[in-house]
Design an enzyme around this catalytic site. Structure first.
Site: not given
Length: 319
Positions: A234, A282
């Site tokens: 994250r 991502h």
């Protein structure tokens, strides 16, 4: 025959992929795809289930009687931070395809740094033909922070490639074939780690954990004289100003990042132009939407048979 509750789909994925995955899915119930304009003002108060990834901020005020919420990915911090989240089971996405995609990305990044791909690319641009001294994987210890389903799958693949692999998690996990550490063993874990792989969930404890203080405790005994940081967990777990500074002063030898504090990564970020950085958008383990739909179908079927959900999130721990 009793009417079965519809399923809300609020997935900020590629619309075509979502539409393709929903063809023939949930055959015995209505699907309310909130990407469709026709559903923008739909009454959702009688719906039991919602499948979400970065859903609209008003979703839970509209769907007030949900019996379960399904995350569209392994992470759930995007759900936990939403206003009005109901006191209903929250189920994360666990699937072979998700673990495989993540571990492929992690293995690729470890190999790119091991085989000095950035240095060779720099030579290519200058048309320099020069072989670099190449260490072997067995000379490198990879430390995986976040030793759950994804971390363990990556560890198995890295070990097969010849890397030494150790694992860290807040609560120690006993995994056959791997040395593991818990919160109390963080310093010992870091001191052995040449390549640090971040796969932690985002919680209050992990926010900003990847910072100068942590990087300075990593091993400097590896073949490159400084450690490498690889993060696919994250973005909120890393402090990017510290990453930039650590690359600049040699605290870090190189970096691979798939997640960022702000996404998309701002154009003005110095990370874009730094020589020792690999960046992906991502994309390390993008959810297979068909696999996600099949996972949700299985979980709803379990629940409606009177069986418990699998992969429930502990809200106190945040994962």
């Amino acid at each position: 025959m009793q009417r079965k509750s519809p399923v809300i789909i609020d997935l900020k994925f590629d619309p075509q992929q979502v539409a393709a995955a929903l063809k023939g899915a949930f055959a015995d119930r209505e699907v309310i795809n909130l990407l469709h304009p026709a559903n923008r003002n739909r009454d959702l108060s009688d719906v039991d289930y919602a499948v979400v990834w970065k859903p609209g901020a008003d979703l839970f005020s509209r769907a007030r009687n949900l019996k379960a919420v399904f995350s569209g990915g392994a992470g759930v911090d995007h759900v936990l931070s939403l206003p009005g989240l109901p006191d209903a089971p929250l189920v994360r996405f666990v699937d072979r395809s998700l673990a495989t995609r993540m571990s492929e990305w992690v293995a690729m990044q470890c190999l790119l740094h091991l085989r000095q791909h950035l240095a060779y690319e720099a030579q290519r641009r200058q048309r320099i033909w020069r072989e670099l001294v190449q260490p072997e994987a067995r000379e490198i210890t990879v430390g995986v922070m976040g030793f759950g389903v994804l971390g363990q799958d990556a560890a198995v693949k890295l070990k097969a490639l010849g890397f030494n692999v150790i694992g860290w998690s807040r609560s120690r996990k006993h995994v056959e074939g791997f040395e593991t550490y818990d919160a109390g063993g963080l310093d010992a874990f870091l001191a052995r780690t040449d390549l640090l792989v971040g796969l932690l969930p985002l919680t209050a404890e992990t926010t900003g954990i990847y910072n100068t203080g942590l990087f300075s405790r990593l091993s400097r005994k590896g073949p490159f004289g400084a450690p490498v940081f690889i993060n696919a967990g994250r973005g909120g777990s890393q402090i990017e100003a510290d990453i930039v500074a650590s690359l600049g002063d040699g605290t870090l030898h190189g970096v691979s990042l798939d997640v960022f504090e702000q996404e998309p990564l701002p154009l003005e970020s110095p990370l874009w132009s730094m020589e020792k950085v690999f960046i992906t958008p991502h994309a390390s383990a993008a959810s297979d939407v068909k696999a996600l739909v099949a996972h949700v179908e299985r979980q709803i079927a379990r629940f409606e048979r009177g069986e418990p959900f699998e992969f429930l999130v502990d809200r106190a721990s945040g994962y």
